[in-house]
Design an enzyme around this catalytic site. Structure first.
Site, mmCIF file in Angstrom:
data_model
loop_
_atom_site.group_PDB
_atom_site.id
_atom_site.type_symbol
_atom_site.label_atom_id
_atom_site.label_comp_id
_atom_site.label_asym_id
_atom_site.label_seq_id
_atom_site.Cartn_x
_atom_site.Cartn_y
_atom_site.Cartn_z
ATOM 1 N N ASN A 77 0.876 -1.174 0.000
ATOM 2 C CA ASN A 77 0.000 0.000 0.000
ATOM 3 C C ASN A 77 0.913 1.224 0.000
ATOM 4 O OD1 ASN A 77 -1.795 2.045 0.550
ATOM 5 N ND2 ASN A 77 -2.275 1.344 2.645
ATOM 6 N N LYS A 87 0.233 4.316 -0.374
ATOM 7 C CA LYS A 87 -0.346 5.546 0.211
ATOM 8 C C LYS A 87 -0.050 6.754 -0.676
ATOM 9 C CE LYS A 87 -0.126 3.338 4.674
ATOM 10 N NZ LYS A 87 -0.021 3.442 6.130
ATOM 11 N N HIS A 140 -9.440 1.352 4.872
ATOM 12 C CA HIS A 140 -8.153 1.534 5.564
ATOM 13 C C HIS A 140 -8.365 2.492 6.735
ATOM 14 C CE1 HIS A 140 -4.071 2.716 6.469
ATOM 15 N NE2 HIS A 140 -3.704 1.589 5.889
ATOM 16 N N GLU A 162 -6.733 4.881 7.780
ATOM 17 C CA GLU A 162 -6.517 6.305 7.466
ATOM 18 C C GLU A 162 -7.763 6.890 6.803
ATOM 19 O OE1 GLU A 162 -2.798 5.646 5.457
ATOM 20 O OE2 GLU A 162 -1.901 5.182 7.392
ATOM 21 N N GLU A 164 -5.495 -4.728 10.676
ATOM 22 C CA GLU A 164 -4.470 -3.711 10.888
ATOM 23 C C GLU A 164 -4.765 -2.952 12.174
ATOM 24 O OE1 GLU A 164 -2.450 -2.724 6.885
ATOM 25 O OE2 GLU A 164 -4.070 -1.293 7.199
ATOM 26 N N GLY A 202 2.397 2.416 10.826
ATOM 27 C CA GLY A 202 3.359 3.503 10.659
ATOM 28 C C GLY A 202 4.032 3.932 11.953
ATOM 29 N N SER A 245 3.357 -1.985 10.429
ATOM 30 C CA SER A 245 4.802 -2.042 10.668
ATOM 31 C C SER A 245 5.429 -3.405 10.376
ATOM 32 C CB SER A 245 5.128 -1.582 12.105
ATOM 33 O OG SER A 245 4.701 -0.246 12.290
ATOM 34 N N GLY A 247 2.871 -1.075 4.326
ATOM 35 C CA GLY A 247 2.937 0.359 4.017
ATOM 36 C C GLY A 247 4.374 0.789 3.766
ATOM 37 N N GLY A 248 4.999 1.364 4.786
ATOM 38 C CA GLY A 248 6.339 1.934 4.656
ATOM 39 C C GLY A 248 7.347 1.025 3.962
#
Ligand code: PGA
Length: 250
Positions: free
Chosen positions: A9, A11, A95, A97, A167, A173, A212, A233-234
């Site tokens: 993802n 983002k 999600h 967010e 999640e 994150g 994470s 993500g990251g």
């Protein structure tokens, strides 16, 4: 046997240059003996570029969100049907967010889930509790509520061609990962809830963990019984890390 799925993802990250470099970096590093299916979810505007670059390869494409509307006067929105034209197999919905920053309700997420299915793609439905909810012992209640909204609208059959991503909001994150045990407990709860409705669907649905995930913790998470891959993500923004997480999927 459920085939694990590792989805990136991205983002709100990317540029034409970065998309091209990241996709070729990932493609070069994927092992041909991998077990996991791989997907990337770039921002909408890069879907066409990614589609062209990935054509004929084995990396699937997904979008990060879609509109709850099908067409009409909804400025700024992108429909599931439009996304399908760009060769997407998946669309992430709900999600955290989107739920927390853009105030998407359970009902709106359920509508989006339905739109993805109507357009013959697979929703990746995200669910998860905040730290406060976990500390108050409400993890299962929150996740049940999030799942029930979708079940009310789409029925159990709605989960036949869908993916769920657990999640925990406190792990996204933040560098804090749920322990494999903590994650497994919630995954088993989700599968158990679906099994109470339809055992076959529960046995085949993939439940991903997200929050994470990194090369260092991926293997221990992905080897849990009910963890069928990851939503990353990251670490999905670094070809090397993402490929290492895919390799941890077996
Ligand atoms: P993270 O994000 O891996 O950067 O924690 C996961 C996600 O939001 O899907």
């Amino acid at each position: 046997m459920r085939k694990p799925l590792v989805a990136g993802n991205w983002k709100l990250n990317g540029s034409t240059e970065m998309v091209s470099a990241l996709l070729s970096g990932i493609s070069q590093r994927l092992s041909t003996s991998r077990n996991a299916e791989v997907a990337v979810c770039p921002p909408f505007i890069y879907l066409e570029q990614a589609r062209q670059q990935l054509e004929g390869g084995e990396i699937a494409l997904g979008a990060q969100d879609c509109s709850d509307q099908q067409a009409g006067a909804y400025t700024g929105e992108v429909s599931a049907e439009m996304i399908r034209e760009f060769g997407c197999r998946y669309i992430i919905v709900g999600h955290s967010e989107r739920r927390h920053i853009y105030m998407e309700s359970d009902a709106m997420v359920a509508t989006k889930f339905d739109r993805v299915r109507e357009s013959r793609m697979m929703p990746i439905l995200c669910v998860g509790e905040t730290l406060e909810e976990r500390e108050e012992g409400r993890t299962q209640a929150v996740i049940s509520r999030q799942l029930d909204a979708v079940l009310d609208r789409s029925g159990t059959a709605g989960f036949r061609d869908a993916v769920i991503a657990y999640e925990p909001v406190w792990a996204i994150g933040t560098g804090k990962t749920a322990t494999p045990d903590q994650a497994q407990q919630v995954h088993a709860f989700i599968r158990g809830k679906l099994a109470g409705l339809d055992e076959e669907i529960a046995a085949r649905i993939r439940i991903l963990y997200g929050g994470s995930v990194k090369p260092e913790n991926a293997r221990s998470l992905l080897q849990e019984n009910d963890i069928d891959g990851g939503l990353i993500g990251g670490a999905a923004l670094k070809a090397e890390d993402f490929a290492a997480i895919v390799a941890a999927g077996g």
